[in-house]
Design a protein around this motif. Structure first.
Motif, short mmCIF file in Angstrom:
data_model
loop_
_atom_site.label_atom_id
_atom_site.label_comp_id
_atom_site.label_asym_id
_atom_site.label_seq_id
_atom_site.Cartn_x
_atom_site.Cartn_y
_atom_site.Cartn_z
N ASN A 26 58.57 37.16 50.77
CA ASN A 26 58.13 38.49 50.30
C ASN A 26 57.35 39.25 51.36
OD1 ASN A 26 59.15 37.73 47.80
ND2 ASN A 26 57.19 37.01 47.06
N HIS A 27 57.92 39.39 52.54
CA HIS A 27 57.20 40.06 53.63
C HIS A 27 56.89 41.50 53.27
CE1 HIS A 27 58.21 36.66 56.22
NE2 HIS A 27 59.43 36.73 55.71
N CYS A 28 55.62 41.86 53.39
CA CYS A 28 55.16 43.21 53.06
C CYS A 28 54.18 43.66 54.15
CB CYS A 28 54.48 43.21 51.70
SG CYS A 28 53.78 44.81 51.24
N TYR A 29 54.51 44.79 54.77
CA TYR A 29 53.68 45.30 55.86
C TYR A 29 53.24 46.73 55.54
CZ TYR A 29 56.55 41.82 58.40
OH TYR A 29 57.22 40.69 58.80
N TYR A 44 49.43 42.69 56.60
CA TYR A 44 50.64 41.88 56.41
C TYR A 44 50.38 40.85 55.32
CZ TYR A 44 54.28 38.38 57.47
OH TYR A 44 55.31 37.49 57.38
N TYR A 46 52.43 38.22 52.40
CA TYR A 46 53.63 37.69 51.75
C TYR A 46 53.16 36.99 50.48
CZ TYR A 46 52.33 33.90 55.03
OH TYR A 46 51.64 32.99 55.80
N LEU A 122 55.20 51.66 54.97
CA LEU A 122 55.38 50.41 54.24
C LEU A 122 56.76 49.84 54.55
CD1 LEU A 122 54.65 48.32 51.98
CD2 LEU A 122 55.60 49.95 50.35
N VAL A 124 59.16 46.37 53.55
CA VAL A 124 59.27 45.24 52.63
C VAL A 124 60.58 44.51 52.89
CG1 VAL A 124 59.58 44.57 50.21
CG2 VAL A 124 57.86 46.27 50.81
N THR A 126 62.33 41.26 50.95
CA THR A 126 62.23 40.23 49.91
C THR A 126 63.58 40.05 49.23
OG1 THR A 126 60.95 39.52 47.98
CG2 THR A 126 61.57 41.84 48.06
N PHE A 147 58.48 45.63 44.07
CA PHE A 147 57.60 46.34 44.98
C PHE A 147 57.85 47.84 44.82
CE2 PHE A 147 58.07 42.15 46.62
CZ PHE A 147 56.89 41.84 47.28
N LEU A 178 52.38 45.35 44.54
CA LEU A 178 53.10 44.13 44.87
C LEU A 178 53.13 43.25 43.62
CD1 LEU A 178 51.21 43.19 48.18
CD2 LEU A 178 53.00 44.89 47.88
#
Length: 225
Positions: A26-29, A44, A46, A122, A124, A126, A147, A178
């Protein structure tokens, strides 16, 4: 890949069964520049999620899965707010995200992050969005990863491809939501101990109407009817 192998093994090995886990990392930046200083920042995360139920045991809440090291990790709000131009409006269990079953899956995580900078973006990456983590032996699937952005009180989808977004432009005041997936359930939900269902409602894991619709347990004044 590990979850696909697990699903195949469940069908091939008698007596071996487990609900699916929350999926990938679930990479979220969230990136941008600090107001005033102009220095670049990067948030960052996850989000951990629920693990699947196994015979005799419910799944765990927002845990790293076996491919990530089996550790319970959540970045502390205080340190993030102290170093990044963000405000956490919520950091909590995601109610109702578990897969229902005689043994229910674990819950995912919900975090709401208000962006306090102009020109942020943003990204994402996932999965488990359209196809959620599966349940086994008539157990239910959990809720999938989700998300979104809330802008002026309205939900905004990040892209036309669920779970994938690159450099989505954020406005100051946007709230990034999230929601990580729960774990899949195991066994017939109607076979779950009614006292365990009552405890799940008391702890806020599921709602009272879910107790009735999913588990057949009707509650009245906080007690089993």
């Amino acid at each position: 890949i590990p979850n696909t192998v697990l699903g195949a093994a469940i069908q091939a090995i008698p007596g071996f069964s487990a609900g699916d886990t929350k999926g990938c990392a679930n990479h979220c930046y969230i990136s941008g520049r600090h107001p005033g200083s102009g220095e670049a920042f990067l948030y960052y995360e996850y989000p951990a999620g629920g693990t699947g139920a196994v015979e005799g045991s419910d799944g765990d809440h927002f845990l790293r899965t076996y491919t990530e090291g089996d550790f319970n990790s959540i970045q502390p709000v205080e340190s993030l707010e102290g170093t990044l131009p963000v405000l956490f409006e919520r950091s909590d269990l995601r109610p109702g995200s578990c897969g229902h079953g005689r043994w229910r899956g674990g819950l995912g995580l919900e975090r709401r992050i208000r962006v306090e900078a102009e020109g942020a973006a943003l990204t994402v990456l996932t999965d488990r969005v359209m196809i959620p983590p599966y349940g086994v032996e008539t157990g239910g699937a959990s809720k999938g990863n989700r998300f979104i952005v809330i802008r002026d009180g309205k939900k905004v989808e990040l892209s036309d491809v669920p779970g994938k977004a690159t450099a989505f432009e954020l406005l100051r005041g946007d709230v990034v939501v999230l929601r990580s997936a729960g774990g899949g359930g195991l066994g017939d939900p109607l076979a779950r101990d009614p006292d365990a269902v009552l405890e799940d409602v008391r702890l806020g894991y599921i709602a009272g109407d879910e107790a009735a619709s999913e588990y057949g347990v009707v509650l009245s004044d906080g007690q089993i009817d």
